[in-house]
Design an enzyme around this catalytic site. Sequence first.
Site, PDB file in Angstrom:
ATOM      1  N   HIS A  27      -7.496  -3.183   9.497  1.00  0.00           N
ATOM      2  CA  HIS A  27      -8.734  -3.888   9.145  1.00  0.00           C
ATOM      3  C   HIS A  27      -9.625  -4.035  10.383  1.00  0.00           C
ATOM      4  O   HIS A  27      -9.836  -5.152  10.853  1.00  0.00           O
ATOM      5  CB  HIS A  27      -8.407  -5.281   8.588  1.00  0.00           C
ATOM      6  CG  HIS A  27      -7.539  -5.307   7.359  1.00  0.00           C
ATOM      7  ND1 HIS A  27      -6.935  -6.451   6.886  1.00  0.00           N
ATOM      8  CD2 HIS A  27      -7.187  -4.314   6.484  1.00  0.00           C
ATOM      9  CE1 HIS A  27      -6.248  -6.171   5.782  1.00  0.00           C
ATOM     10  NE2 HIS A  27      -6.370  -4.879   5.523  1.00  0.00           N
ATOM     11  N   GLU A  81       0.831  -1.217   0.000  1.00  0.00           N
ATOM     12  CA  GLU A  81       0.000   0.000   0.000  1.00  0.00           C
ATOM     13  C   GLU A  81       0.865   1.266   0.000  1.00  0.00           C
ATOM     14  O   GLU A  81       0.361   2.355   0.287  1.00  0.00           O
ATOM     15  CB  GLU A  81      -0.952   0.022   1.208  1.00  0.00           C
ATOM     16  CG  GLU A  81      -1.929  -1.129   1.292  1.00  0.00           C
ATOM     17  CD  GLU A  81      -3.040  -1.130   0.232  1.00  0.00           C
ATOM     18  OE1 GLU A  81      -3.005  -0.263  -0.659  1.00  0.00           O
ATOM     19  OE2 GLU A  81      -3.903  -2.023   0.307  1.00  0.00           O
ATOM     20  N   HIS A 107      -2.956   2.036   8.009  1.00  0.00           N
ATOM     21  CA  HIS A 107      -4.037   1.292   7.361  1.00  0.00           C
ATOM     22  C   HIS A 107      -4.243   0.020   8.164  1.00  0.00           C
ATOM     23  O   HIS A 107      -3.273  -0.676   8.478  1.00  0.00           O
ATOM     24  CB  HIS A 107      -3.686   0.972   5.908  1.00  0.00           C
ATOM     25  CG  HIS A 107      -4.522  -0.129   5.342  1.00  0.00           C
ATOM     26  ND1 HIS A 107      -5.906  -0.042   5.277  1.00  0.00           N
ATOM     27  CD2 HIS A 107      -4.210  -1.354   4.857  1.00  0.00           C
ATOM     28  CE1 HIS A 107      -6.377  -1.164   4.767  1.00  0.00           C
ATOM     29  NE2 HIS A 107      -5.374  -1.991   4.522  1.00  0.00           N
ATOM     30  N   HIS A 110     -12.843  -3.307   2.973  1.00  0.00           N
ATOM     31  CA  HIS A 110     -11.408  -3.598   3.109  1.00  0.00           C
ATOM     32  C   HIS A 110     -10.860  -3.122   4.460  1.00  0.00           C
ATOM     33  O   HIS A 110     -10.379  -3.937   5.231  1.00  0.00           O
ATOM     34  CB  HIS A 110     -10.648  -2.961   1.929  1.00  0.00           C
ATOM     35  CG  HIS A 110      -9.162  -3.153   2.003  1.00  0.00           C
ATOM     36  ND1 HIS A 110      -8.311  -2.825   0.976  1.00  0.00           N
ATOM     37  CD2 HIS A 110      -8.351  -3.633   2.986  1.00  0.00           C
ATOM     38  CE1 HIS A 110      -7.069  -3.100   1.314  1.00  0.00           C
ATOM     39  NE2 HIS A 110      -7.067  -3.586   2.535  1.00  0.00           N
TER      40      HIS A 110
HETATM   41  P1  13P Z   1       1.082  -5.502   3.089  1.00  0.00           P
HETATM   42  O1  13P Z   1       1.477  -6.810   3.767  1.00  0.00           O
HETATM   43  O2  13P Z   1       1.694  -5.396   1.700  1.00  0.00           O
HETATM   44  O3  13P Z   1       1.426  -4.321   3.966  1.00  0.00           O
HETATM   45  O4  13P Z   1      -0.479  -5.520   2.822  1.00  0.00           O
HETATM   46  C1  13P Z   1      -1.402  -5.630   3.858  1.00  0.00           C
HETATM   47  C2  13P Z   1      -2.714  -5.000   3.526  1.00  0.00           C
HETATM   48  O5  13P Z   1      -3.520  -4.793   4.421  1.00  0.00           O
HETATM   49  C3  13P Z   1      -3.014  -4.629   2.112  1.00  0.00           C
HETATM   50  O6  13P Z   1      -4.164  -3.833   2.034  1.00  0.00           O
HETATM   51 ZN    ZN Z   2      -5.490  -3.964   3.807  1.00  0.00          ZN
END
Ligand code: 13P
Ligand code: ZN
Length: 267
Positions: free
Chosen positions: A143, A118, A141, A214
Amino acid sequence: MSILSGREALRADIYSAAEVAGYLWQKGWAERNGGNIVLNITELADERMRAMPALSEPISIGLELPLLKGCWFYCKGTQKRMRDLARDPMAGGSVIRILPDCRHYEIVADYPVMPTSELPSHLAVHNYLIAKGSVCRASLHTHPTELVALTHSGKWLDEKAATKMLWSMIPETRAFCPHGVGMVPYMLPSSTALAEATIAALERGFDVVMWEKHGVFAVDTDIMSAFDQVDVLNKAAQIYIAARGMGFEPEGLSEEQMEEMKVEFKL
Ligand code: 13P
Ligand code: ZN
């Protein structure tokens, strides 16, 4: 020798990312390699650091980001686990510098760990933050389960509706996430289109943006504050879902009660 040796301010910054990485895992928001952290560490890059040789060839960002010329970042490594990064941030991530062409970067320390997939979104956002003269230095970022669940309903993809609902679940949300949540429609993870849509949401005045089906992308002065914003918003989503689970639509704070918070806390 680690780049952190003899650089206490840099060590503290990167270890705060490690602390947050541990929280993300404990929260259940970081399955496998889920989520990423990027810190702008340019102010901490000294002359000796600038003279360090690269550990990689120049790698394309996929975007031209003119304001990142000569900037330095700490980035979570792609496919690295937050729970591992929590113990050893220099094995789970790397320090990179942006090259003068503003289109490429090279990995400088400690190991040739490829940055997160990302990176286009994170770096485009940092370029935008510099353009705005922002004091934000950290991007996250992650989840968060309940916030992501909300984005599976068209009803909550409306920025105003989602913000109002989340603010009304518990007064702290109004106080500590005063800008609410922006929405970015589903886009391929790691794409430059996702990076551009994230910037567009920041332009609308948000500092926390939901990526449909996401995750969440947040910016703040430091990584702990970015985590706090997401934590507060996810708590609100949990309260909403708990009420729905008990079989009723939560009442929510009234407009007057939220307005009172706004006035009292000068939001
Ligand atoms: P990475 O392992 O490349 O950081 O990706 C994790 C992720 O949440 C992609 O949206
Ligand atoms: Zn992600």
